[in-house]
Structures are given as structure tokens and as C-alpha cells.
Write an enzyme that holds these catalytic residues in place. Structure first.
Site, PDB file in Angstrom:
ATOM      1  N   ILE A   9       0.835  -1.200   0.000  1.00  0.00           N
ATOM      2  CA  ILE A   9       0.000   0.000   0.000  1.00  0.00           C
ATOM      3  C   ILE A   9       0.873   1.255   0.000  1.00  0.00           C
ATOM      4  CG2 ILE A   9      -1.807   1.272   1.215  1.00  0.00           C
ATOM      5  CD1 ILE A   9      -2.721  -1.419   2.401  1.00  0.00           C
ATOM      6  N   ASP A  59      -8.755   7.757   8.180  1.00  0.00           N
ATOM      7  CA  ASP A  59      -9.751   6.788   7.718  1.00  0.00           C
ATOM      8  C   ASP A  59      -9.922   5.674   8.745  1.00  0.00           C
ATOM      9  OD1 ASP A  59     -11.575   5.745   5.747  1.00  0.00           O
ATOM     10  OD2 ASP A  59     -10.084   4.207   5.274  1.00  0.00           O
ATOM     11  N   GLY A 113     -11.058   2.558   3.193  1.00  0.00           N
ATOM     12  CA  GLY A 113      -9.873   2.217   2.416  1.00  0.00           C
ATOM     13  C   GLY A 113     -10.108   1.234   1.281  1.00  0.00           C
ATOM     14  N   SER A 114     -10.769   0.108   1.570  1.00  0.00           N
ATOM     15  CA  SER A 114     -10.973  -0.911   0.547  1.00  0.00           C
ATOM     16  C   SER A 114     -12.396  -0.907  -0.009  1.00  0.00           C
ATOM     17  CB  SER A 114     -10.684  -2.305   1.134  1.00  0.00           C
ATOM     18  OG  SER A 114     -11.589  -2.594   2.197  1.00  0.00           O
ATOM     19  N   THR A 140      -4.258   5.772   7.062  1.00  0.00           N
ATOM     20  CA  THR A 140      -5.138   4.731   6.542  1.00  0.00           C
ATOM     21  C   THR A 140      -4.645   3.369   6.996  1.00  0.00           C
ATOM     22  OG1 THR A 140      -3.871   4.608   4.472  1.00  0.00           O
ATOM     23  CG2 THR A 140      -5.796   6.062   4.494  1.00  0.00           C
ATOM     24  N   ALA A 141      -3.775   3.334   8.002  1.00  0.00           N
ATOM     25  CA  ALA A 141      -3.178   2.086   8.465  1.00  0.00           C
ATOM     26  C   ALA A 141      -4.090   1.433   9.512  1.00  0.00           C
ATOM     27  CB  ALA A 141      -1.788   2.353   9.019  1.00  0.00           C
ATOM     28  N   ARG A 142      -3.843   1.728  10.776  1.00  0.00           N
ATOM     29  CA  ARG A 142      -4.671   1.269  11.882  1.00  0.00           C
ATOM     30  C   ARG A 142      -4.785   2.408  12.889  1.00  0.00           C
ATOM     31  NH1 ARG A 142      -6.656  -1.867   9.155  1.00  0.00           N
ATOM     32  NH2 ARG A 142      -6.737  -4.152   9.317  1.00  0.00           N
ATOM     33  N   HIS A 176     -13.567   4.491   7.585  1.00  0.00           N
ATOM     34  CA  HIS A 176     -12.809   3.293   7.221  1.00  0.00           C
ATOM     35  C   HIS A 176     -13.198   2.809   5.817  1.00  0.00           C
ATOM     36  CE1 HIS A 176     -10.456  -0.183   9.263  1.00  0.00           C
ATOM     37  NE2 HIS A 176     -10.179  -0.138   7.971  1.00  0.00           N
ATOM     38  N   GLU A 195     -12.416   2.347  17.013  1.00  0.00           N
ATOM     39  CA  GLU A 195     -13.553   2.577  16.124  1.00  0.00           C
ATOM     40  C   GLU A 195     -14.609   1.468  16.276  1.00  0.00           C
ATOM     41  OE1 GLU A 195     -12.423   0.893  11.817  1.00  0.00           O
ATOM     42  OE2 GLU A 195     -11.012   2.442  12.459  1.00  0.00           O
TER      43      GLU A 195
END
Length: 323
Positions: A159, A266, A291-292, A240-242, A289, A271
Site C-alpha cells: 500500500i 480513515d 480504504g478498501s 489509513t493504516a490502523r 474506514h 472505532e
């Protein structure tokens, strides 16, 4: 293979669920609400495989049971910090994930956040919706250019490299990398990138820092008050990781004091619950969240899970083993 009992912990794309039901005795969580620790612990004794997502907390407590039937935990996603890998391994459970397939879309969201913060797009959209926009004027909502910036990337896996591709080729940015291991020179050369050993130096040099490193305890609050204090004036932070990678209280304070120019998140620590300090911080863009979250990627992620599951149930090595 047809008698194996499988639990899908959340609603998945219909085409993926249909594919699983062709081959397995599938139980679906039609309520689409995250399962509790107790429910997941009970599932270990009932199902041959559990197919969790990032919303499923499969920490050590889940594995504290004397009866484990589960042979495989096939995670729907690339990150697996929500699974206690040591506990799963001790229980003799194979864990897999879904790398590769979500790299482009997650990098797209990171770039979206970078642009939204730089150009104050979130603020602008809220102003228009609230009916408060009085028209164009030369000094209204001035942001900063996204092109020709020094961009730092923490974690240079798939990524991180896709984000570098977008920043370098699309926006003519100069790329700096901080990674836990040495990155192959040919990978750095693709993007004219320079690897730095020191995270603080990355924050001192760069105009934008985008996080693409693993989560979990090893990287909890990797970005903390000490690191943020080193930030170049006006720096934009993107995550956008964790969520746990960033100390969000320290981040909010850095935004309040002007130490940072802005932030785009994100993912969030804990969360979907978001700290009040995070919600109230200025110059912040927040996404749920995403991202995908494209139709193509979510289906591809599911099919990658199916591929891993089929291999394990057939007694062969899965494509994407974590342990």
C-alpha cells in the site's frame, strides 16, 4: 469439504457468500453486528473455520476455551492486529489474510485524504451544505498545493508503494520512506525515494506524512506527542493504516496548537467510537474506514479468502498464511 462448517462474521458481498455456500455449510451473521468475545469463543468450538473482519476482536480471551474445533481463521482484510496470532498458533489454527487486492484502493483513499486536507475540501463541502457560502472571493478558504511536496511514507509495503506511485508520478512529489527494514534499492528507485532510519527526521523534513505500517501493540501510538512535536510547520498527517498507530489525543492537541497543518483519518483507535478530542479537532478530515470500500475490491478480498479456505480444507498450504 462439503461438510465443513463455516462462520462468516459480517455480511459479505453476495457473490462471495454464494461461492462459499456452494462448498460449505455456511452460517452468516445476518444482523451484521460485530460478534462479542463470548460469541467468538463459542464459535471456536462449533465451526471448522471462522472468517472474521477487522471489527472482530479475536484477542487472547477468545482462545481461552478447552474445546476448539476451528482449523482456520481466514481474515477478510490485510491487517490482522485484531487477532491474537500467538494464541491462534498455540491452538493449532492456521490464520490467513488478503494482501495485494486492496492496495490500490487504500492508496486512493490516502491520496483523497491528502488532497481534502490540503485543499480544505471537507470544510468547503460543509459550508456549502449549510448554506453559508457567500460566493467566490480571493481570500476564501485558502489551502495549500498538493503538488511538488516532500511526502513521507511510514511503512513501505504494497500500500505504501502504491501511495508513493500516486504522489510521485501524479503530483511530482519527492518521496521519503521510513520502514522497519531496509527497502530494496530498486523499489526505492522506482519513485526516486530516499529511506530514512529516523522517524523524527521524516517529520522534520516532510510536508505530508502518510501512515501505511502494521497496527497492533508493536506500533501502538508510534505517532505520539514527541514525534508530532518534531513536525515541520504545516505538516499534514494521513492515517489509513490502523487507528492505534496514532495517539489521537496528542494529534488533536497538535492540531489545536497549530503544530500540524491538518490531518486526514480513515481509521480510529477504538472505532467506531471516536474520541471527542478527535471529532472536535480543527483542520481534520475523517472518513468511516473506506480504504478498501469499492465493489471490485471487496469481492476480490472475499474470493481471496475463499481461495485460502479451500486450500486449508483440502489439506494444502494456503496462499496467504499469517501463521
Amino acid at each position: 469439504m462439503s461438510t465443513a462448517k463455516i462462520l462468516i462474521t459480517r455480511k459479505w458481498p453476495e457473490s462471495v457468500e454464494a461461492e462459499l455456500m456452494k462448498h460449505y455449510d455456511v452460517t452468516r451473521n445476518t444482523d451484521d453486528v460485530a460478534l462479542s468475545v463470548e460469541e467468538l469463543r463459542a464459535a471456536l468450538g462449533e465451526y471448522d473455520a471462522i472468517l472474521p473482519t477487522v471489527t472482530d476482536n479475536m484477542g487472547a480471551a477468545v482462545f481461552q476455551t478447552d474445546h476448539i474445533r476451528t482449523q482456520a481463521i481466514c481474515n477478510y482484510g490485510v491487517g490482522f492486529s485484531h487477532i491474537d496470532i500467538s494464541a491462534a498458533q498455540a491452538a493449532g489454527i492456521t490464520v490467513t489474510n488478503t494482501p495485494d487486492v486492496l492496495s490500490e484502493c487504500t492508496a486512493d483513499i490516502a491520496m483523497t485524504l491528502m488532497l481534502m486536507v490540503a485543499r480544505r475540501a471537507g470544510e468547503g463541502e460543509r459550508e456549502v451544505r449549510a448554506g453559508q457560502w457567500s460566493g467566490w472571493r480571493p481570500t476564501h478558504m485558502i489551502g495549500t498545493k498538493a503538488s511538488n511536496k516532500k511526502v513521507g511514507i511510514v511503512g513501505f509495503g504494497r500500500i505504501g508503494q502504491e501511495f508513493a506511485r500516486r504522489a510521485y508520478f501524479g503530483f511530482n512529489c519527492e518521496i521519503f520512506v521510513q520502514n522497519r527494514s531496509q527497502v530494496a534499492q530498486d523499489k526505492l528507485d522506482q519513485f526516486g525515494a530516499t529511506q530514512l532510519d529516523d522517524l523524527k527526521a521524516l517529520f522534520q523534513i516532510c510536508d505530508v506524512v502518510s501512515l501505511h505500517c502494521p497496527g497492533g501493540d508493536a506500533n501502538r501510538h508510534l505517532i505520539n506527542a514527541d514525534i508530532l512535536a518534531q513536525a515541520k510547520p504545516g505538516l499534514i498527517l494521513v492515517n489509513t493504516a490502523r487507528g492505534e498507530v496514532v495517539d489521537e489525543v496528542a494529534l488533536a492537541q497538535a492540531l489545536q496548537t497549530g503544530t500540524l497543518g491538518g490531518a486526514g483519518l480513515d481509521v480510529f483507535d477504538g472505532e467506531p467510537n471516536i474520541k471527542p478530542e478527535t471529532r472536535e479537532a480543527p483542520n481534520m478530515v475523517m472518513l468511516p474506514h473506506l480504504g478498501s470500500a469499492t465493489a471490485e475490491t471487496r469481492v476480490e478480498m472475499g474470493m481471496r479468502v475463499v481461495e485460502n479456505l479451500n486450500a486449508i480444507m483440502a489439506g494444502t498450504a494456503p496462499r496467504d498464511p499469517v501463521c
